[in-house]
Write a protein that holds these residues in place. Structure first.
Motif, mmCIF file in Angstrom:
data_model
loop_
_atom_site.group_PDB
_atom_site.id
_atom_site.type_symbol
_atom_site.label_atom_id
_atom_site.label_comp_id
_atom_site.label_asym_id
_atom_site.label_seq_id
_atom_site.Cartn_x
_atom_site.Cartn_y
_atom_site.Cartn_z
ATOM 1 N N ILE A 17 0.840 -1.197 0.000
ATOM 2 C CA ILE A 17 0.000 0.000 0.000
ATOM 3 C C ILE A 17 0.873 1.245 0.000
ATOM 4 N N GLU A 18 0.309 2.319 -0.490
ATOM 5 C CA GLU A 18 0.908 3.657 -0.447
ATOM 6 C C GLU A 18 -0.245 4.649 -0.526
ATOM 7 N N ASP A 19 0.092 5.943 -0.629
ATOM 8 C CA ASP A 19 -0.938 6.968 -0.746
ATOM 9 C C ASP A 19 -1.802 6.753 -1.987
ATOM 10 N N HIS A 20 -3.049 7.233 -1.916
ATOM 11 C CA HIS A 20 -4.000 7.152 -3.024
ATOM 12 C C HIS A 20 -4.399 5.713 -3.330
ATOM 13 N N ILE A 86 -1.113 -9.115 -1.779
ATOM 14 C CA ILE A 86 -1.984 -8.403 -2.710
ATOM 15 C C ILE A 86 -1.442 -6.991 -2.894
ATOM 16 N N CYS A 87 -1.441 -6.528 -4.127
ATOM 17 C CA CYS A 87 -1.135 -5.128 -4.426
ATOM 18 C C CYS A 87 -2.467 -4.380 -4.543
ATOM 19 N N ILE A 88 -2.692 -3.426 -3.666
ATOM 20 C CA ILE A 88 -3.966 -2.711 -3.653
ATOM 21 C C ILE A 88 -4.064 -1.795 -4.871
ATOM 22 N N GLY A 89 -5.293 -1.514 -5.291
ATOM 23 C CA GLY A 89 -5.522 -0.750 -6.501
ATOM 24 C C GLY A 89 -5.422 0.760 -6.329
ATOM 25 N N ALA A 90 -5.814 1.470 -7.377
ATOM 26 C CA ALA A 90 -5.698 2.917 -7.548
ATOM 27 C C ALA A 90 -4.237 3.275 -7.815
ATOM 28 N N TYR A 91 -3.766 4.414 -7.314
ATOM 29 C CA TYR A 91 -2.454 4.918 -7.738
ATOM 30 C C TYR A 91 -1.321 4.542 -6.791
ATOM 31 N N ALA A 92 -1.622 3.761 -5.762
ATOM 32 C CA ALA A 92 -0.627 3.429 -4.748
ATOM 33 C C ALA A 92 0.579 2.708 -5.335
ATOM 34 N N MET A 93 0.347 1.779 -6.246
ATOM 35 C CA MET A 93 1.461 0.986 -6.768
ATOM 36 C C MET A 93 2.355 1.801 -7.697
ATOM 37 N N ASP A 94 1.808 2.814 -8.345
ATOM 38 C CA ASP A 94 2.663 3.703 -9.131
ATOM 39 C C ASP A 94 3.654 4.409 -8.216
ATOM 40 N N ARG A 95 3.205 4.816 -7.035
ATOM 41 C CA ARG A 95 4.083 5.493 -6.085
ATOM 42 C C ARG A 95 5.176 4.548 -5.572
ATOM 43 N N LEU A 96 4.843 3.273 -5.418
ATOM 44 C CA LEU A 96 5.830 2.312 -4.913
ATOM 45 C C LEU A 96 6.882 1.947 -5.962
ATOM 46 N N ARG A 97 6.689 2.358 -7.214
ATOM 47 C CA ARG A 97 7.697 2.104 -8.252
ATOM 48 C C ARG A 97 8.841 3.108 -8.202
ATOM 49 N N TYR A 98 8.672 4.164 -7.419
ATOM 50 C CA TYR A 98 9.652 5.254 -7.443
ATOM 51 C C TYR A 98 11.017 4.780 -6.971
ATOM 52 N N GLN A 99 12.039 5.165 -7.728
ATOM 53 C CA GLN A 99 13.416 4.852 -7.356
ATOM 54 C C GLN A 99 14.216 6.151 -7.322
ATOM 55 N N VAL A 100 15.042 6.289 -6.301
ATOM 56 C CA VAL A 100 15.774 7.541 -6.098
ATOM 57 C C VAL A 100 16.807 7.758 -7.188
ATOM 58 N N ASN A 101 17.585 6.729 -7.485
ATOM 59 C CA ASN A 101 18.668 6.843 -8.457
ATOM 60 C C ASN A 101 18.404 5.920 -9.638
ATOM 61 N N VAL A 102 18.611 6.442 -10.835
ATOM 62 C CA VAL A 102 18.383 5.643 -12.042
ATOM 63 C C VAL A 102 19.590 5.738 -12.960
ATOM 64 N N LYS A 103 19.830 4.655 -13.712
ATOM 65 C CA LYS A 103 20.918 4.614 -14.683
ATOM 66 C C LYS A 103 20.407 3.944 -15.954
ATOM 67 N N TRP A 135 0.596 -1.910 -12.315
ATOM 68 C CA TRP A 135 1.622 -0.903 -12.570
ATOM 69 C C TRP A 135 2.936 -1.265 -11.873
ATOM 70 N N LEU A 136 2.840 -1.821 -10.658
ATOM 71 C CA LEU A 136 4.061 -2.170 -9.944
ATOM 72 C C LEU A 136 4.835 -3.253 -10.693
ATOM 73 N N PHE A 137 4.125 -4.208 -11.247
ATOM 74 C CA PHE A 137 4.762 -5.281 -12.021
ATOM 75 C C PHE A 137 5.365 -4.731 -13.315
ATOM 76 N N CYS A 138 4.732 -3.715 -13.882
ATOM 77 C CA CYS A 138 5.210 -3.149 -15.142
ATOM 78 C C CYS A 138 6.570 -2.471 -15.003
ATOM 79 N N ALA A 139 7.005 -2.223 -13.776
ATOM 80 C CA ALA A 139 8.308 -1.603 -13.565
ATOM 81 C C ALA A 139 9.453 -2.526 -13.979
ATOM 82 N N ASP A 140 9.164 -3.815 -14.113
ATOM 83 C CA ASP A 140 10.153 -4.782 -14.599
ATOM 84 C C ASP A 140 9.417 -5.749 -15.515
#
Length: 204
Positions: A17-20, A86-103, A135-140
């Motif tokens: 879970i995350e916000d939204h 379970i990954c809860i719905g709405a926009y929470a899983m998009d927020r959990l995809r956030y990564q601080v550093n990317v290459k 969305w969380l799964f789509c990150a990989d």
């Protein structure tokens, strides 16, 4: 943390879970799973905090938004302590995809995405998604490639771009799809059916 009723305790279901987050799913999970003997524990990335509080998306103009305080860090989860996640719905899983550093060329290293890699590699561990939570799964893309799923119409392209097969029912996506250890639901309107199927798969 929500504890199962003092009947037969059958195990623990972790909910990322995350916000939204989706309020319909949140309220129904909290009611249904404990009645079936399962404890519900909410999990997130705490960013070094002891706890974080999140709010749900307003439903139909109702701004009496549900809130949850989470104390379980996703990095500290032991898969053996749970019967499913379970990954809860709405926009929470998009927020959990956030990564601080990317290459360039680097796989998503967000803690929740790294967690999914471990969870999907564990045999017989059930994973559930509803609506936008794929969305969380789509990150990989490796997490969904070749899998059969359903999802909200908004994210069909995101899901199909991973190499997953979205299952259709005429001109809409299917209500529920079970592909081995992965149980997916179309949107919050099928939450009851999703929960029943999730428990059925766990108890097989």
């Amino acid at each position: 943390m929500l504890v199962a009723a003092e009947t037969e305790k059958k195990g623990k279901i972790g909910v990322l879970i995350e916000d939204h987050f989706d309020q319909t799913e949140f309220h129904m999970f909290n009611d249904y799973f404990p009645k079936q003997g399962y404890e519900v524990e909410y999990i997130t990335h705490l960013w070094g905090q002891d706890s974080l509080s999140f709010g749900g998306n307003p439903d139909d103009g109702d701004y009496n938004v549900a809130h949850v305080t989470v104390e379980k860090e996703v990095n500290d989860v032991s898969l053996d302590d749970y019967v499913g996640f379970i990954c809860i719905g709405a926009y929470a899983m998009d927020r959990l995809r956030y990564q601080v550093n990317v290459k360039p060329g680097q796989k998503n290293n967000a803690p929740a995405v790294a967690f999914l890699r471990k969870a999907m590699a564990k045999e017989d561990l059930k994973l559930g998604t509803i609506c936008h939570s794929l969305w969380l799964f789509c990150a990989d893309k490796d997490l969904l490639a070749g899998r059969k799923v359903t999802c909200a119409h908004n994210i069909i392209s995101d899901v199909e771009n991973t190499g997953a097969e979205v299952i259709y029912d005429n001109d809409v996506t299917a209500d529920l799809v079970v592909d081995g250890d992965l149980i997916s639901g179309k949107h919050p309107g099928v939450t009851q059916e999703f929960m029943e199927k999730f428990i059925e798969e766990i108890e097989k």
